[in-house]
Enzyme design. Structure first.
Site, mmCIF file in Angstrom:
data_model
loop_
_atom_site.group_PDB
_atom_site.id
_atom_site.type_symbol
_atom_site.label_atom_id
_atom_site.label_comp_id
_atom_site.label_asym_id
_atom_site.label_seq_id
_atom_site.Cartn_x
_atom_site.Cartn_y
_atom_site.Cartn_z
ATOM 1 N N GLY A 100 69.854 44.528 34.651
ATOM 2 C CA GLY A 100 69.661 43.002 34.913
ATOM 3 C C GLY A 100 71.233 43.290 33.806
ATOM 4 N N ASP A 101 71.080 43.977 33.059
ATOM 5 C CA ASP A 101 72.102 44.024 31.504
ATOM 6 C C ASP A 101 73.183 44.292 31.737
ATOM 7 O OD1 ASP A 101 69.189 43.683 29.984
ATOM 8 O OD2 ASP A 101 68.934 45.362 29.750
HETATM 9 P P1 ADP Z 1 66.621 42.272 36.057
HETATM 10 O O1 ADP Z 1 67.036 44.029 35.280
HETATM 11 O O2 ADP Z 1 66.756 41.682 35.201
HETATM 12 O O3 ADP Z 1 65.405 42.557 36.983
HETATM 13 P P2 ADP Z 1 67.562 42.820 39.129
HETATM 14 O O4 ADP Z 1 66.457 44.182 39.072
HETATM 15 O O5 ADP Z 1 68.071 41.890 39.324
HETATM 16 O O6 ADP Z 1 67.897 42.518 38.114
HETATM 17 O O7 ADP Z 1 69.011 44.050 38.891
HETATM 18 C C1 ADP Z 1 70.685 43.180 38.675
HETATM 19 C C2 ADP Z 1 71.059 43.505 40.041
HETATM 20 O O8 ADP Z 1 71.574 45.386 40.144
HETATM 21 C C3 ADP Z 1 70.944 42.947 41.288
HETATM 22 O O9 ADP Z 1 71.356 41.809 41.669
HETATM 23 C C4 ADP Z 1 71.634 43.808 42.211
HETATM 24 O O10 ADP Z 1 73.598 43.540 41.893
HETATM 25 C C5 ADP Z 1 71.065 45.625 41.052
HETATM 26 N N1 ADP Z 1 70.609 47.170 41.896
HETATM 27 C C6 ADP Z 1 69.007 45.925 40.632
HETATM 28 N N2 ADP Z 1 67.893 46.847 41.535
HETATM 29 C C7 ADP Z 1 68.392 47.313 42.550
HETATM 30 C C8 ADP Z 1 68.737 48.643 44.105
HETATM 31 N N3 ADP Z 1 67.135 48.909 43.921
HETATM 32 N N4 ADP Z 1 68.858 48.397 44.402
HETATM 33 C C9 ADP Z 1 70.004 47.752 44.752
HETATM 34 N N5 ADP Z 1 71.018 47.260 43.362
HETATM 35 C C10 ADP Z 1 69.631 46.843 42.442
#
Ligand code: ADP
Length: 310
Positions: A253-254
């Site tokens: 997310g960062d």
């Molecule tokens: P946070 O860390 O704030 O919870 P996310 O988990 O939604 O944010 O991750 C941010 C972005 O990183 C997602 O929108 C996606 O593009 C990418 N991402 C995160 N986890 C995955 C994953 N398991 N597979 C593919 N892309 C990922």
């Protein structure tokens, strides 16, 4: 210049152990200590993108000095406001496939320190083209502190990308000074609205039209492996991403916030802003080290993303 704000940074310590034994001595060989906090992850990714970035926020004591040294070694420019208390440690014990965390709450910020920070921050805003604020507020600062900081930015017509959760985000959304962009993940969106939101387009569209978000130009809901859904003024976008090999999604997310801030600062199109953000989130998930991305794979992923108006 992009200014990143980390109000509650930490030294992140990782202790890998074969087995974690309670009530006795555990000896650790392979200790890793890094400057942590969501805003510093954003900063590192912006630095890798070769953007002009300065990290700011609050630092104090011996551990605060250690974070400055870490940033100096990485060639990252910084301009923190000094506090009397000691910057915190956050410890992650990695054992038997599990992760046990010990998180210090951190220093308590006095009213005087808050006032000194705001003066320092106001000067910094003058030099910024865009700002990104990440993470929780330290104890002692009023919950509406981000709202106050956004008001200062808005007075100077400087856009703010805000990535925080809980009460401090709710107070920003209820207040008069709005950030340009917020990036809740699905859990944070549910917390804001007080109900779960399914990931179908109609439900997401309805959720982002809630009056709570009035006046916020961009809402980007990051959805982990499912990509993202975004609202820019009255336009809605679904971002579809390919399946990837995930090593460590902590900090994705960062990395996404770094991509959003960088692309908006460059004046990119909506499609390119969303692509850059998701590619960087994915690149972070593909690495073991939080806030690190391998840009060699950037274009390949970029070309595989699908951003459609819905
Ligand atoms: P946070 O860390 O704030 O919870 P996310 O988990 O939604 O944010 O991750 C941010 C972005 O990183 C997602 O929108 C996606 O593009 C990418 N991402 C995160 N986890 C995955 C994953 N398991 N597979 C593919 N892309 C990922």
């Amino acid at each position: 210049m992009i200014v990143t704000i980390t109000m509650n940074p930490s030294i992140d310590i990782s202790y890998p152990l074969e087995t974690f034994k309670l009530d006795t001595v555990n000896r650790v060989v392979d200790v890793k200590k890094t400057a942590g906090g969501k805003g510093l992850n954003v900063t590192r990714v912006l630095k890798q993108l070769a953007d002009d970035v300065t990290a700011s926020g609050l630092l104090g004591g011996f551990l605060g000095e250690s974070i400055k040294k870490d940033l100096d070694e990485a060639g990252i420019s910084h301009s923190f406001s000094q506090i009397d208390g000691e910057t915190r440690n956050c410890i992650a014990i990695l054992h038997e496939g599990k992760q046990t965390e010990i998180l210090e709450s951190g220093p308590v910020i006095s009213d005087k320190e808050a006032e000194i920070f705001l003066e320092h921050f106001t000067d910094l805003v003058k030099k910024a083209s865009i700002l990104s604020f990440s993470g929780s507020l330290p104890t002692g600062l009023p919950k509406d502190f981000y709202a106050k900081m956004i008001a200062i930015c808005n007075e100077q017509h400087k856009p703010v990308v805000l990535d925080c959760s809980g009460e401090s985000l709710k107070l920003v959304l209820k207040g008069d000074a709005k950030p340009l962009l917020i990036k809740p993940n699905t859990e944070e969106l549910a917390d804001l609205l007080g109900r779960d939101v399914s990931d179908d387009i109609a439900a997401l569209k309805a959720a982002l039209q809630d009056h709570l978000f009035d006046g916020v130009e961009w809402i980007v809901v990051s959805m982990g492996a499912k990509g993202a859904f975004a609202k820019h003024n009255d336009k809605f976008y679904r971002v579809k991403i390919p399946k990837i090999e995930v090593v460590n999604p902590v900090g994705s997310g960062d990395s996404t916030v770094a991509g959003l801030t960088s692309a908006i600062n460059n004046g990119d199109s909506d499609e390119d802003i969303l692509k850059k953000a998701n590619v960087l989130g994915m690149l972070n998930a593909q690495e073991a080290v939080t806030g690190h991305v391998n840009l060699d794979h950037y274009q390949d992923l970029f070309d595989q993303l699908d951003v459609s108006l819905v």
